[in-house]
Design a protein around this motif. Structure first.
Motif, PDB file in Angstrom:
ATOM      1  N   VAL A 287       1.083  -1.348   0.146  1.00 39.71           N
ATOM      2  CA  VAL A 287      -0.009  -0.547   0.111  1.00 39.71           C
ATOM      3  C   VAL A 287       0.870   0.961   0.427  1.00 39.71           C
ATOM      4  O   VAL A 287       1.127   1.902   1.067  1.00 39.71           O
ATOM      5  N   HIS A 316      -6.423   0.209   1.615  1.00 35.90           N
ATOM      6  CA  HIS A 316      -6.152  -0.854   0.952  1.00 35.90           C
ATOM      7  C   HIS A 316      -5.863  -0.253  -0.704  1.00 35.90           C
ATOM      8  O   HIS A 316      -5.907   0.696  -0.586  1.00 35.90           O
ATOM      9  N   SER A 320      -6.105  -4.219  -4.787  1.00 36.38           N
ATOM     10  CA  SER A 320      -6.467  -5.624  -3.643  1.00 36.38           C
ATOM     11  C   SER A 320      -7.363  -5.467  -3.381  1.00 36.38           C
ATOM     12  O   SER A 320      -7.816  -4.346  -2.524  1.00 36.38           O
ATOM     13  N   TRP A 323      -8.504  -4.863   3.132  1.00 37.77           N
ATOM     14  CA  TRP A 323      -8.347  -4.066   3.919  1.00 37.77           C
ATOM     15  C   TRP A 323      -7.710  -4.136   5.246  1.00 37.77           C
ATOM     16  O   TRP A 323      -7.606  -5.060   6.010  1.00 37.77           O
ATOM     17  N   THR A 324      -7.129  -3.111   5.927  1.00 39.36           N
ATOM     18  CA  THR A 324      -6.156  -3.356   7.282  1.00 39.36           C
ATOM     19  C   THR A 324      -6.344  -2.370   7.668  1.00 39.36           C
ATOM     20  O   THR A 324      -6.668  -1.664   7.552  1.00 39.36           O
ATOM     21  N   ALA A 370     -14.020  -1.870  -2.582  1.00 37.86           N
ATOM     22  CA  ALA A 370     -12.185  -2.404  -3.326  1.00 37.86           C
ATOM     23  C   ALA A 370     -12.036  -3.141  -4.353  1.00 37.86           C
ATOM     24  O   ALA A 370     -11.349  -2.998  -5.364  1.00 37.86           O
TER      25      ALA A 370
END
Length: 708
Positions: A287, A316, A320, A323-324, A370
């Protein structure tokens, strides 16, 4: 059971919403007004390999007293009888009504009655399937715009506005307007965000975009989440700088400032200029907002019935689906206010760009965007068609899994997206008999049982096979938009017939798919079977009427038809074709069908583990010794360096099988010999052809299907 007089009916649904599901249409019978002379229905492709056009139906209505004149205010069906009125044709057979066409009236042409016995009019009616309406165009919406306008965002600014915009478009529960100042360029396409048609670029460090958010929304939930989300990229984040400011209604937090650098992203909550909570995290691996587009979510959450709230960030990378989230920053107080506005800032760098800003207050996080941001790259072809048709409220026959991974969804109308699916997957886009959009995927054409088995005696006169190069192609180059390409050539076919070179750009998910695409096109283009462009049926003949149950039971677009017991001068071993389209003519004493066909053989594909379709051929073998017309054994030599044929001693359970040589099909009952030259015991003339073969005649596996 006699076919004639044919019982048919024509129905209309005046005043119906044509965009509604056809199951909801209310039908009215108008058969008594249909003039003798025939109802003509055309569906599918009009010739092999062509793109399917809209299905159509033509008929003539008797119109005494101007009853069926369009826009006649004195007519009983006024104002429902007009262009756009649904029309359906059905036939009755064995006590059941079978639909032969459902569409929408597209043209009405009044004229004097042809017999001129009375000074009355008749009206020629032309109705079309749904492809006609879709072909007139529809709104082009980006994948993110389609998703975010169809899900619950209290405020949503796509930032896809045109170049002259100063007040970006805002979708909101309450009327509001955005504002761009300090030098903002709209209307720029950025391939790094394929899910957006364009983005907004901040051209100076003082530029900003301000979007007021909607007012309060009542949420009944233990957990309450106020979320703002945007997609962004910035060419330089050398020092930590402001990305965005969120204003909230309080009372626990009235402002959240989002800051970022090359290494981290941070969200800090304030109440009356006092910091009350913060959270931060390093950009996750992969990212990087300086190298590509990133989705950023900032949320203020009351996690259940607890006396505290939390501020958090999720990110994110576009491309991809993961999500982080940061760890939550705790804030004293349990009341979550709604977001009242968002200001997007340049983060200290000229060229910072934004797209698709949304705010939401709810019991959970908003719908995941996303995949839409990546324009659904990698999506199955069937799933794409189902999703987009649902977006546009167009009734579609369920497609299921097509087995082709698509590239990014193009910025196009529904019909163009559907055509993109058709071109990439290799299926057939058409309209179902009940008026819905339909798609037969490529895998739905593989190894089909005969949907319409016929004998030569059931055909109408005029069968005419064709051997031409209409669809010949033995050298294909296939490329991917913005990606690589692959070339596949059938050199043996080139040597025998000359080079037929073609190229195409297809929207596959990866460069690895282009070789398979090229190979499949070469496979389709090197079929040497005879074509039967037209196969005619007259269901008024007793012999043909027995095929009616099969004809009526299947929607025959893409169906397989076989014809057995064919005269030797018209076919070798029977006719095996796929139905690409047809024209059907109905009247009280007429029921004719003209099938548009293409060879079925290329759609017979290998199946692992199948006793017939799962056999592997050698890469090359031929007769080592000439064979007489009735010889019960053959001497076959495998080409040097290649794997020989199995023997009946090694694998007795794999016998018998079929092989072909010089146009003759034989049943192989045994093979002996473990060298490259082997002796075959065979039953000759399985397909009715028996002849001598010279040494060197090529030998290969053959497929034999039981015929009626």
């Amino acid at each position: 059971m006699a076919v004639f007089p044919l019982l048919f009916r024509v129905q209309i649904a005046p005043g119906t919403d044509v965009a509604a599901d056809p199951d909801e249409w209310v039908w009215q019978d108008i058969t008594q007004w249909v003039r003798a002379g025939g109802i003509r229905i055309t569906r599918g492709r009009t010739d092999e390999g062509a793109t399917t056009g809209p299905s159509s139906c033509t008929l003539t209505l008797k119109s005494p007293d101007g009853r069926w004149l369009p826009l006649n205010p004195l007519a009983p069906e006024y104002p429902g009888w007009r262009r756009g009125c649904p029309l359906r044709v059905q036939v009755s057979r064995a006590g059941t009504w079978w639909t032969r066409f459902t569409g929408i009236v597209g043209e009405l042409e009044p004229g004097l009655a042809s017999d001129r016995a009375h000074d009355t009019y008749e009206v020629d009616v032309l109705a079309f399937g749904v492809l006609q309406r879709l072909g007139r165009g529809s709104t082009v919406r980006s994948p993110l715009l389609r998703l975010m306008t169809g899900t619950r965002w209290e405020t949503y600014a796509p930032l896809e506005d045109g170049p002259a915009t100063t007040s970006p478009t805002v979708y909101a529960t309450k009327q509001t307007a955005g504002r761009a100042t300090g030098g903002v360029t709209f209307g720029t396409r950025d391939e790094g965000l394929p899910g957006s048609s364009s983005v907004a670029r901040l051209e100076s460090t003082s530029a900003r975009i301000t979007v007021p958010a909607s007012g309060a929304v009542i949420v009944v939930s233990d957990t309450i989440v106020a979320t703002a989300q945007v997609y962004m990229t910035s060419p330089a984040l050398d020092v930590e700088a402001d990305l965005a400011t969120l204003t909230l209604s309080g009372p626990v937090v009235d402002r959240i400032v989002v800051r970022a650098s090359k290494t981290l992203i941070r969200a800090t909550a304030y109440l009356e200029e006092t910091q009350v909570g913060t959270t931060s995290m390093s950009w996750p691996l992969g990212v990087d907002p300086a190298a590509g587009w990133v989705g950023v979510q900032v949320s203020l959450t009351r996690p259940g019935l607890v006396p505290s709230t939390e501020v958090s960030v999720r990110v994110h990378a576009v491309g991809s689906l993961v999500w982080t989230s940061s760890s939550a920053g705790s804030i004293t107080g349990s009341s979550v206010g709604y977001i009242t506005g968002v200001t997007l800032l340049a983060a200290g760098a000229q060229g910072t760009s934004y797209a698709h800003l949304g705010t939401r207050l709810g019991g959970d996080l908003p719908a995941d965007t996303a995949w839409a941001a990546a324009a659904y790259a990698g999506e199955d072809a069937g799933a794409r068609l189902e999703r987009v048709a649902a977006d546009e409220s167009v009734p579609l026959v369920p497609v299921g899994v097509a087995g082709t991974a698509m590239g990014p969804q193009p910025l196009a109308s529904l019909l163009d997206i559907a055509r993109d699916v058709e071109a990439t997957d290799g299926g057939i886009l058409y309209e179902s008999l009940d008026g819905r959009l339909a798609y037969l995927p490529r895998v739905g054409r593989y190894n089909r049982a005969a949907d319409l088995p016929l004998t030569y005696g059931q055909l109408a006169p005029g069968l005419a096979p064709t051997d031409d190069d209409l669809d010949t192609s033995n050298d294909w180059t296939v490329s991917r938009p913005g990606g690589g390409s692959e070339r596949v050539v059938d050199e043996e076919h080139v040597a025998e017939y000359g080079r037929y070179e073609q190229s195409a750009t297809v929207n596959v998910a990866s460069d690895d798919d282009t070789r398979n695409q090229a190979g499949w096109r070469v496979h389709l283009g090197t079929v040497t079977d005879l074509r039967y462009p037209q196969i005619a049926l007259n269901f008024g003949r007793d012999a043909t009427a027995s095929a009616l149950p099969a004809w009526l039971a299947a929607d025959c677009i893409g169906a397989r038809t076989t014809v057995s017991r064919v005269a030797a001068g018209l076919a070798v071993g029977g006719i095996d074709q796929h139905i690409e389209g047809y024209t059907e003519t109905l009247d009280r004493y007429k029921w004719d069908v003209q099938l548009v066909c293409a060879p079925a053989r290329p759609w017979r594909v290998w199946v692992i583990g199948d006793q017939v379709l799962g056999r592997l051929d050698t890469a090359g073998s031929g007769l080592a010794v000439a064979a007489g017309e009735a010889d019960p054994s053959l001497v076959v030599a495998t080409d040097p360096g290649l794997r020989r044929w199995i023997t009946s001693a090694e694998r007795p359970g794999d016998f018998p099988f079929y092989a072909g040589l010089g146009g003759e099909v034989v049943q192989v009952t045994a093979i002996s010999g473990t060298s490259g030259t082997q002796t075959w015991s065979v039953v000759r003339a399985v397909n009715g052809i028996s002849k001598p073969h010279p040494a060197g005649t090529r030998v290969a596996l053959a497929y034999v299907e039981a015929q009626p």
